[in-house]
Design a protein around this motif. Structure first.
Motif: not given
Lengths: 441, 858
Positions: B329-330, B332-333
């Motif tokens: 989550x952190x 990934x774009x």
């Protein structure tokens, strides 16, 4: 497009912008008067400038402009008048220096005043971030230059323990520091400071030593560093731009002036600011007479002259606005850029430290959403990975398929058998019939 | 057709339809005949891809006949594939579906636009048919995902595509629910991921059901590790389908709540109460409603029922999977800016890292040894995960980490001291490395001690080995052997250095027995990389305490790595779990760190040994090492021949300054050395030149000037040479002096002309006349500084100060005006007294030499 921006201390003079290549004037951003070092491009996303208002008001003011509009987008009023402003390279933090010597650090995204610390007892005159954004160098009115590690500033525990929170404090200048620049090279970088005491001093970041002291015939108001750090240019009060060699040794003992390689001038009045455009090797100077001159750095010829204001030019910056294309392209993009400008809240006046959780969340943009994702195709992979299984009938899935195949084969065979049975029966009947018929005969 | 209908070459378009037809007839299964050889299909696919047989990539230059042929053969290919797809035999159907997927990927976009609706329908029906075997379903999923991926490339079909994509969601979810084969799940997850990235709208309506479907699978933990990774990835992608800040935050919070629940169970009695409280306080801020649990209430209840039943092992894996989901989550774009709860995440990391399995006094009675054993077996995985999360946090926040950097530094420092497992130490090193590179100088100031201490501890086993081995004695001698050489130049600092050297040895000696087992290669590589990062960022910033230690350690390791076949390492290679890290990798890492240490030092002490190593490394043709060594040689070349070229070609306004600047540039090398802390790295001059250089430095700059002018003298005319260079003067001075010297030169020119005519008759006498002025200057400066005779040659020395200047001016005028050279010489010699006598012997012959050659050229 490379744009030169210049502000002046004229009230209402605005911030002029010119395309460096064509020389055409772009938008003139509306502003009050900007103090020296008070104009900064925040991560090339928008423009910020501290503003001088009438002395009666106790609070300062910092204005933001988006690139595409002349009107002020966001106005914020810090607790005290701010003169120098600096933004880190990614444009996430904005630092301002107050007249009282306090240094303020805001988070651009939220406008939060993350930290405020006491820099010195006199006014902050200039602020500059180091190449890796981890250090902040500040110049003060009383001639001292201090280097801060931002990590230290944010580390409350160590701050309490440490005797001083700055990394270095240079106090060799005797008068107001007018400009500070830092070169590249990480920890080996040099810091050059210019002062009213008619000297420029070169400091080493790695050991905090004074490397060189250059004495000029007049007060030095601005410095621009050649990107290769071969020389640096200084703008002096008598209107000359001096070229000072950085790489030479001292040529004669007790004669500091020998560092000065050359000087050139076309200014009748003092040079107040300098900027270097690395992309075309132009030196851009601003003068007290309100004119911006673009010099060819190798021939020292004037290439362009921009008349900006009546009063002295206070800042020159060379920027490459991030969304300059949106001005001419689809309105869709422009709308997006407008939104972008409005996104930033005004800077807070006071640190909001009542609840301890003011810094628990950080707004970040994760990656570039425009980045086109490579479509990943799977079928050929499926074929290559499973065809072998099928061939060897090794895995459960393959055998399952085999069973299905056998099932259908079985059905087919059953059908066939039935058919044959039927044929046989037909034949049998036929034969019996024949026989019976023959017997009858 | 014609058997001899040849075509041009392998690039000829005529080949393509031919080849495609052959593939169709010979290698594709037919409806009637049994499908005997499935493995042929991969050959078909690879042929199609290499020759792009389906692309129908034609330009106008082709003949229409060829185009037609190609077109018809592609059409027959598609027909055959569709025929196979509707066959009854499952393997043929499988082949048909898969090949249609390949066709979607490979075919011409016109053809795709024409027929994708038909293909989609066919694939959808095979996706929905429940009785098919797993393989067919997998193939259907893969093909439909390929079709949608291709479709998303056409903006004009966005709407149409979304409408079609919606139809896929239900059957895929059904597969996730009902099927029990992991292969099918994997394919289904892939389809969902494609939908999220390509047609986010299609997922939006089913957001919650997708979330719960994934969550159930994740939490129940019945899948393989790979599958879990994919599920975590899909979960992390999911908020993208909505694309707003809210859903990202909610997703993160939901995952964290789930992690919290599981950790609460697991760490019961093992952790300090305060940190759990802090985490909970940050997780759900006071006055805010917690979001519904991940995947909806029912499913988590069911899942937690499952987990209680299952072994604890599965629970760890689900925590670690959830954490890796957080990481994704952190990292990934994401479309919009998001609000990252950095503090919360850091507390989570700290919370996990601080649990080391030790039981606090009070909870002793409540836990059996068995339970403790369970926890301790899981802890390394959890620690690794939390370090990964830390890395993700650093990556995500980038420059905005600043407010939290200090707490990270403290955490790392604390953890480094206790952490012992190699795998985890590697992770810690990599975190340190990322921190150093991203936060730069400021971070290095905080982290340097920790990194250096730990790296030395991990690498010191090698040191010890070295001492005992005869081969290694070379290494041990070298620092001592080098020290005196540098002593002479920088007395102050190098004595410091040598002191530290001894200290360093002592420290190493102490540390070796503590860590007696040899650290695994991968750990040593990680340590070297961290050192490299440290040196890169802050090699010379307040580094006096560790620099010399690290330099000597690095050269020792690098030299050691070149010793052939150290047996312990060979065995290590076999013992190691991770076969990737070999002695070669270690060697590469060592050389990389060594290069960094050379480049960042103001005066690299082991440069000559290092150069030798790089030279040797370069000979190992075809290896990564050789590649790197070539690069290193290139980089070091600049160190050896420093050049500071101006960015702008600096054109000076007048000749004098030009000379001066040129002089300056040339001189820079030495001056840098003298200043030594100033800017560029400096080269270590060869030992033979050492003394020379030291002398220069001791004597100041005038000698340098002389040296330089000597070199450039040949280019000048003799008369010019005779004029003293006013280069030391400042601007005003210069402006005063230039006219004066100019007139002098003029006058002298004349006089020289006279002399030359004269000279033919009396060469011996005339020579001194020409060089009278330089002679005087030479003597003067020679007297001032005591140097080797052959250095005095230069004619135009730079005067020391103004007093000398005026002296010179008076001196230089006199010969010109009087043209009486003997007088001048006598005057000069008298004036400078005793010291001149020493110089007198070598002096005339040198003067003879140069002007002779000059006048010869005239």
């Amino acid at each position: 497009m490379v744009v030169v921006l210049a502000s002046s201390s004229d009230a209402g003079g605005g911030i002029g912008s010119w395309d460096l290549h064509t020389g055409t004037e772009q938008i003139r951003y509306k502003s009050l008067s900007s103090p020296g070092h008070g104009l900064v491009s925040v991560g090339d996303r928008f423009l910020a400038s501290s503003q001088l208002r009438d002395a009666a008001t106790s609070s300062g003011s910092v204005f933001f402009w988006s690139w595409s509009k002349p009107q002020v987008e966001v106005k914020s009023f810090p607790a005290e008048p701010i003169t120098p402003l600096a933004a880190n390279h990614s444009g996430t933090y904005l630092v301002g220096g107050g007249l009282s010597g306090e240094i303020y650090l805001w988070e651009v995204e939220t406008g939060k005043l993350l930290k405020k610390w006491h820099g010195h007892n006199t006014a902050v005159t200039c602020l500059v971030f180091s190449e890796d954004d981890s250090l902040l160098i500040s110049g003060f009115k009383n001639g001292s230059v201090r280097v801060w590690s931002l990590l230290m500033i944010f580390d409350d525990v160590r701050r309490r323990e440490a005797s001083q929170i700055y990394e270095y404090s240079f106090s060799d200048h005797t008068l107001c520091v007018n400009d500070v620049v830092i070169g590249s090279g990480g920890c080996n970088a040099i810091i050059v400071s210019a002062s009213d005491d008619r000297t420029c001093k070169v400091w080493s970041l790695s050991n905090g030593m004074l490397q060189r002291n250059i004495v000029f015939p007049s007060k030095i108001k601005a410095i621009a560093l050649d990107p290769a750090e071969h020389v640096f240019y200084t703008g002096s009060e008598d209107g000359k731009i001096f070229i000072v060699a950085l790489n030479t040794t001292k040529i004669a003992t007790n004669n500091h002036v020998s560092y000065i390689v050359d000087s050139f001038s076309n200014h009748s009045k003092a040079v107040t600011c300098l900027a270097y455009s690395a992309s075309d090797n132009f030196l851009i100077s601003g003068s007290e007479d309100g004119i911006v001159r673009v010099w060819n750095a190798s021939t020292h010829n004037i290439i362009r002259v921009f008349k900006h204001a009546k009063g002295p030019i206070t800042n020159i910056i060379v920027v490459r606005p991030e969304n300059d294309s949106s001005n001419h392209m689809s309105s869709n993009l422009q709308a997006a850029s407008k939104k972008k400008g409005a996104q930033f809240p005004p800077l807070e006046k006071y640190a909001n430290s009542i609840d301890g959780h003011s810094d628990t969340k950080t707004i970040v943009s994760l990656g570039d959403s425009d980045r086109c994702m490579d479509a990943s195709y799977l079928s050929s992979h499926v074929i290559s990975s499973y065809s072998k299984e099928l061939q060897n009938q090794g895995s459960a899935a393959a055998s399952e398929m085999e069973i299905e195949k056998l099932k259908s084969d079985y059905q087919k065979s059953v059908q066939m058998v039935n058919q044959w049975k039927k044929m046989y029966e037909n034949l049998h009947q036929f034969c019996v019939k024949e026989l019976v018929d023959e017997n009858k005969k | 057709m014609a058997a001899f209908d040849h075509f041009g070459d392998m690039y000829d378009v005529a080949l393509k339809p031919r080849l495609l037809n052959t593939l169709i007839t010979d290698h594709l299964p037919t409806v009637d005949h049994p499908f005997s050889n499935p493995s042929e299909l991969s050959k078909v696919v690879s042929l199609i891809k290499t020759h792009s047989l389906l692309s129908e990539d034609v330009t106008d230059s082709f003949e229409s006949k060829q185009i037609k042929a190609w077109k018809s053969s592609v059409t027959s290919w598609v027909d055959r594939v569709l025929l196979l797809l509707s066959s009854h035999s499952p393997d043929k159907r499988w082949a048909g579906i898969s090949l249609l997927g390949v066709t979607c990927e490979e075919c011409n976009s016109d053809r795709f636009q024409e027929s994708y609706t038909v293909w989609f329908q066919k694939l959808l029906t095979s996706l929905q048919s429940p009785e098919d075997s797993h393989l067919v379903r997998v193939a259907a999923c893969a093909s439909i995902s390929d079709l949608l991926a291709r479709l998303s490339g056409f903006p004009k079909f966005k709407k149409d595509g979304s409408a079609s994509a919606v139809k896929v969601v239900q059957p895929v979810l059904k597969m996730l629910h009902d099927d029990n084969s992991e292969v099918v799940w994997e394919a289904a997850i892939h389809v969902i991921c494609t939908l999220i990235t390509s047609f986010p709208f299609s997922i939006q309506r089913h957001y919650d059901s997708v979330e719960s479907a994934i969550a159930v699978k994740l939490v129940s933990g019945g899948c393989s590790h790979d599958m879990m990774k994919k599920l975590a990835h899909c979960l992390a992608l999911l908020p993208k389908s909505k694309g707003d800040e809210e859903s990202w935050s909610v997703m993160l919070q939901k995952i964290l709540i789930l992690i919290n629940d599981q950790l609460n169970l697991k760490f019961e009695g093992l952790e300090e109460e305060y940190i759990r409280k802090e985490f909970n306080g940050l997780l759900i801020l006071p006055g805010k409603q917690p979001p519904p649990p991940l995947g909806g209430y029912a499913s988590t209840k069911e899942a937690s029922d499952n987990t209680t039943k299952r072994s604890k092992q599965s629970r760890t894996s689900s925590v670690s999977t959830l954490m890796s989901s957080c990481c994704m989550l952190l990292t990934n774009a994401y479309q919009v800016k998001v609000n990252v709860p950095v503090r919360l995440l850091l507390v989570l990391v700290e919370r996990i890292l601080m649990v080391n399995g030790a039981l606090p006094e009070m909870s002793l009675p409540f836990m059996t040894a068995r339970q403790q054993e369970n926890i301790c077996s899981e802890l390394p995985v959890l620690h690794t995960c939390s370090l990964e999360l830390l890395t993700a946090i650093i990556k995500a926040t980038g420059s905005q980490l600043l407010p939290h950097a200090a707490s990270i530094v403290r955490l790392i420092t604390k953890y480094f001291k206790t952490c012992e497992l190699p795998e985890i130490r590697i992770k810690v090193y990599s975190v340190a490395k990322i921190l150093l590179i991203s936060m730069g100088v400021g971070m290095a100031l905080c982290l340097s001690k920790e990194v250096v201490d730990n790296a030395i501890a991990d690498l010191s086993t090698l040191e010890k080995k070295n001492v005992s081995m005869p081969n290694g004695s070379n290494t041990d001698v070298s620092p001592a052997a080098l020290q005196p050489a540098s002593n002479r130049k920088r007395k102050h600092s190098s004595t410091n250095g040598s002191l530290q050297e001894n200290e360093a040895g002592g420290v190493l000696g102490v540390q070796v027995p503590k860590k007696c087992r040899v650290a695994p290669i991968s750990l040593r590589i990680a340590a070297l990389e961290a050192l490299e990062a440290l040196i890169t960022v802050a090699g010379s910033l307040k580094s006096e305490q560790w620099r010399s230690k690290v330099d000597s350690l690095l050269i020792a390791i690098a030299m050691d790595s070149f010793r052939e076949g150290s047996p312990s390492e060979e065995i290590n290679v076999f013992q190691k779990k991770d076969p990737a890290a070999t002695a070669t990798d270690l060697q590469l890492a060592a050389l990389r760190a060594l290069l960094a240490s050379f480049l960042s030092a103001s005066r690299p002490p082991y440069l000559s040994q290092g150069l030798e190593l790089f030279r040797r490394g370069k000979q190992q043709t075809g290896t990564k090492l050789a590649e790197f060594c070539a690069h290193a040689m290139l980089t070091l070349e600049v160190l050896i021949h420093p050049r500071a070229l101006p960015l702008v070609d600096y054109v000076p306004p007048n000749n004098d300054t030009f000379r001066e600047t040129q002089f300056s540039y040339r001189d820079e090398y030495v001056s840098r050395n003298k200043n030594s802390q100033f800017g560029f790295p400096q080269a270590e001059p060869p030992a033979s030149r050492e003394n020379l250089l030291t002398d220069y430095l001791a004597n100041g700059d005038d000698e340098m000037g002389r040296l330089w002018t000597e070199n450039t003298k040949e280019t000048k005319e003799s008369s010019e040479v005779a004029t003293p260079l006013p280069s030391s003067a400042d601007n005003q001075e210069r402006s005063e002096m230039v006219p004066e010297t100019a007139t002098c030169a003029d006058v002298e020119m004349r006089s020289v002309d006279n002399e030359t005519t004269f000279k033919s008759d009396h060469p011996g006498e005339s020579v001194p006349c020409q060089t009278s002025i330089p002679t005087v200057i030479d003597i003067h400066s020679g007297a001032a500084t005591d140097i080797e005779p052959e250095r005095i040659v230069s004619d135009s020395t730079l005067p020391h100060n103004e007093a000398n200047n005026s002296d010179l001016a008076s001196v230089s005028k006199s010969p010109v005006q009087t043209s009486d050279t003997n007088l001048v010489q006598q005057f000069a010699f008298k004036k400078f007294g005793d010291s001149v006598d020493d110089e007198y012997e070598p002096f005339p012959e040198i003067v003879d030499g140069d002007p002779d050659s000059d006048s010869g050229s005239e």
